[in-house]
Design an enzyme around this catalytic site. Structure first.
Site, PDB file in Angstrom:
ATOM      1  N   SER A 146       1.128  -1.591   0.139  1.00 44.37           N
ATOM      2  CA  SER A 146      -0.046  -0.100  -0.045  1.00 44.37           C
ATOM      3  C   SER A 146       0.643   1.368   0.026  1.00 44.37           C
ATOM      4  O   SER A 146       2.032   1.086   0.201  1.00 44.37           O
ATOM      5  CB  SER A 146      -0.384  -0.027   1.418  1.00 44.37           C
ATOM      6  OG  SER A 146      -1.940   1.148   0.964  1.00 44.37           O
ATOM      7  N   TYR A 159      -2.112  -0.180  10.121  1.00 47.15           N
ATOM      8  CA  TYR A 159      -2.015  -0.556   8.774  1.00 47.15           C
ATOM      9  C   TYR A 159      -0.758  -0.344   8.553  1.00 47.15           C
ATOM     10  O   TYR A 159       0.442  -1.025   7.183  1.00 47.15           O
ATOM     11  CB  TYR A 159      -3.336  -0.152   8.198  1.00 47.15           C
ATOM     12  CG  TYR A 159      -3.107  -0.630   6.942  1.00 47.15           C
ATOM     13  CD1 TYR A 159      -3.764  -1.976   5.723  1.00 47.15           C
ATOM     14  CD2 TYR A 159      -2.895   0.271   5.727  1.00 47.15           C
ATOM     15  CE1 TYR A 159      -3.751  -2.313   5.026  1.00 47.15           C
ATOM     16  CE2 TYR A 159      -2.858   0.381   3.800  1.00 47.15           C
ATOM     17  CZ  TYR A 159      -4.124  -1.008   3.680  1.00 47.15           C
ATOM     18  OH  TYR A 159      -4.205  -1.707   2.494  1.00 47.15           O
TER      19      TYR A 159
HETATM   20  N1  LIG Z   1      -8.423  -0.710  -2.215  1.00 48.06           N
HETATM   21  C1  LIG Z   1      -7.768   0.557  -2.004  1.00 48.06           C
HETATM   22  O1  LIG Z   1      -7.571   1.966  -1.407  1.00 48.06           O
HETATM   23  C2  LIG Z   1      -5.944  -0.853  -1.443  1.00 48.06           C
HETATM   24  C3  LIG Z   1      -5.312   0.777  -1.157  1.00 48.06           C
HETATM   25  C4  LIG Z   1      -3.853  -0.377  -1.101  1.00 48.06           C
HETATM   26  C5  LIG Z   1      -3.625  -1.589  -0.857  1.00 48.06           C
HETATM   27  N2  LIG Z   1      -5.174  -2.183  -1.138  1.00 48.06           N
HETATM   28  C6  LIG Z   1      -4.214  -3.078  -0.596  1.00 48.06           C
HETATM   29  O2  LIG Z   1      -4.757  -4.630  -2.291  1.00 48.06           O
HETATM   30  C7  LIG Z   1      -5.033  -6.147  -1.434  1.00 48.06           C
HETATM   31  C8  LIG Z   1      -7.267  -6.202  -1.535  1.00 48.06           C
HETATM   32  O3  LIG Z   1      -7.750  -4.970  -1.507  1.00 48.06           O
HETATM   33  P1  LIG Z   1      -9.434  -4.118  -2.113  1.00 48.06           P
HETATM   34  O4  LIG Z   1      -9.058  -3.415  -1.703  1.00 48.06           O
HETATM   35  O5  LIG Z   1      -9.226  -5.281  -3.235  1.00 48.06           O
HETATM   36  O6  LIG Z   1      -9.808  -5.283  -0.783  1.00 48.06           O
HETATM   37  P2  LIG Z   1     -11.486  -5.786  -0.578  1.00 48.06           P
HETATM   38  O7  LIG Z   1     -12.126  -5.372  -2.187  1.00 48.06           O
HETATM   39  O8  LIG Z   1     -11.933  -5.808   0.229  1.00 48.06           O
HETATM   40  O9  LIG Z   1     -10.697  -7.162  -1.019  1.00 48.06           O
HETATM   41  C9  LIG Z   1      -9.519  -7.886   0.173  1.00 48.06           C
HETATM   42  C10 LIG Z   1      -9.966  -9.551  -0.123  1.00 48.06           C
HETATM   43  O10 LIG Z   1      -8.904  -9.776   0.692  1.00 48.06           O
HETATM   44  C11 LIG Z   1      -9.801 -11.075   1.092  1.00 48.06           C
HETATM   45  N3  LIG Z   1      -9.237 -11.280   2.405  1.00 48.06           N
HETATM   46  C12 LIG Z   1      -9.380 -10.415   3.906  1.00 48.06           C
HETATM   47  N4  LIG Z   1      -9.238 -11.483   4.849  1.00 48.06           N
HETATM   48  C13 LIG Z   1      -8.846 -12.564   4.339  1.00 48.06           C
HETATM   49  C14 LIG Z   1      -8.344 -13.898   5.554  1.00 48.06           C
HETATM   50  N5  LIG Z   1      -8.733 -13.679   6.613  1.00 48.06           N
HETATM   51  N6  LIG Z   1      -8.045 -15.682   4.429  1.00 48.06           N
HETATM   52  C15 LIG Z   1      -8.741 -15.076   3.307  1.00 48.06           C
HETATM   53  N7  LIG Z   1      -8.553 -13.936   2.584  1.00 48.06           N
HETATM   54  C16 LIG Z   1      -8.673 -12.763   3.173  1.00 48.06           C
HETATM   55  C17 LIG Z   1     -11.274 -10.949   0.722  1.00 48.06           C
HETATM   56  O11 LIG Z   1     -11.823 -12.209   0.440  1.00 48.06           O
HETATM   57  P3  LIG Z   1     -12.030 -12.945   1.825  1.00 48.06           P
HETATM   58  O12 LIG Z   1     -14.088 -11.777   2.456  1.00 48.06           O
HETATM   59  O13 LIG Z   1     -13.547 -13.704   0.749  1.00 48.06           O
HETATM   60  O14 LIG Z   1     -12.247 -13.520   2.043  1.00 48.06           O
HETATM   61  C18 LIG Z   1     -11.314 -10.205  -0.243  1.00 48.06           C
HETATM   62  O15 LIG Z   1     -11.339 -11.145  -1.742  1.00 48.06           O
HETATM   63  C19 LIG Z   1      -5.086  -5.498   0.123  1.00 48.06           C
HETATM   64  O16 LIG Z   1      -3.779  -6.352   0.656  1.00 48.06           O
HETATM   65  C20 LIG Z   1      -5.275  -3.920   1.095  1.00 48.06           C
HETATM   66  O17 LIG Z   1      -4.492  -4.076   1.836  1.00 48.06           O
HETATM   67  C21 LIG Z   1      -5.330  -1.976  -0.871  1.00 48.06           C
END
Ligand SMILES: NC(=O)c1ccc[n+]([C@@H]2O[C@H](COP(=O)([O-])OP(=O)(O)OC[C@H]3O[C@@H](n4cnc5c(N)ncnc54)[C@H](OP(=O)(O)O)[C@@H]3O)[C@@H](O)[C@H]2O)c1
Length: 250
Positions: A146, A159
């Site tokens: 991130s 985080y």
């Molecule tokens: N969106 C942003 O602005 C942003 C910015 C920087 C970094 N990120 C990073 O990008 C990545 C993806 O995030 P996103 O924004 O796409 O959010 P999201 O749509 O909420 O996706 C998160 C994913 O992680 C999975 N997950 C969460 N806890 C888990 C667990 N205990 N075991 C297995 N899977 C788990 C969820 O699947 P299930 O619920 O089905 O388990 C979901 O598929 C994350 O690492 C986040 O920190 C996001």
């Protein structure tokens, strides 16, 4: 002229957190590039649906349910992938949760929750997959970190801590595994329009206003970078962090 080939033809990829958001977009993109795609996450319905959509459009995909906090689940995910597809070329550690609680308000359980998912989840997966890639003679790991790994935020110190740790671990492991033709890189998104980022709509709007491009990124824009990092076009890239944040230059 030979038939068009995808950049990931014949590769086998595991993507954690592929039930929604960035991981889902990466899974679709990898499949379009020709990879056999193993999607993972806890929400089986969404994971099965995504795998079915890939299969319906001519790709090869499977969903294997795994909670990244459970080492047994990770072991089973890796074993099942090898059993069905014979190898693992690409691992994307994308599963993550937010930890936006202020330092003094955070409980030890808040710390454990984010460390277990965003750090130990990826670490467990690398424990299983890196020895296998070493024996195979190559592979590629992408850790989704991130902007908060380097742009410190008082709103989410937990985080910031885990994402910074993962970025640095990637660099350390990249040095060790370069000798085995295994590349490890970070993909560090800024704000991306996903459920996770939109959980607090007011915060999302405020953050978007602070981005020089005046908008959040899309999951597809992150998937473009992951596809490039996983491809041979990035064959000399290891230990790098690719930032995609709409101009949040530090
Ligand atoms: N969106 C942003 O602005 C942003 C910015 C920087 C970094 N990120 C990073 O990008 C990545 C993806 O995030 P996103 O924004 O796409 O959010 P999201 O749509 O909420 O996706 C998160 C994913 O992680 C999975 N997950 C969460 N806890 C888990 C667990 N205990 N075991 C297995 N899977 C788990 C969820 O699947 P299930 O619920 O089905 O388990 C979901 O598929 C994350 O690492 C986040 O920190 C996001």
């Amino acid at each position: 002229m030979s038939a068009a080939r995808g950049r990931l033809d014949g590769r086998v990829a595991i993507i954690t957190g592929a039930t929604s958001g960035i991981g889902e977009a990466i899974a679709y993109r990898f499949a379009r590039e020709g990879a056999v795609t193993v999607l993972s996450g806890r929400r089986s319905e969404l994971g099965e649906r995504n795998a079915r959509r890939i299969a319906d459009s001519g790709g090869r995909a499977a969903f294997v349910r795994a909670d990244v906090r459970e080492q047994g689940d990770i072991k089973a995910l890796v074993a099942e992938t090898v059993r069905r597809f014979g190898k693992i070329d690409i691992l994307v550690n994308n599963a993550g949760v937010l930890g936006n609680v202020r330092f003094e308000e955070a409980t030890i359980d808040d710390w454990r929750a984010i460390v277990d998912t965003d750090a130990l989840g990826g670490i467990s997966a690398m424990w299983e997959v890196l020895p296998l890639m070493r024996r195979q003679g190559g592979g590629c790991v992408i850790n989704v970190t991130s902007i908060d790994a380097t742009l410190s935020s008082p709103h989410e110190p937990l985080y910031c801590f885990v994402k910074a740790g993962m970025e640095h671990l990637t660099r350390a492991l990249a040095k060790e595994y370069a000798a085995y033709n295994v590349r490890l890189n970070n993909l560090a998104p800024g704000l991306v329009a996903t459920d996770l980022a939109r959980a607090n709509p007011e915060m999302f709007r405020k953050l978007e206003e602070g981005i020089p491009m005046r908008r959040a990124g899309t999951p597809d824009e992150m998937a473009n970078i992951a596809a490039w990092l996983a491809s041979d076009e990035a064959s000399f890239v290891t230990g790098a962090t690719i930032e995609a944040n709409g101009g949040m230059v530090r």
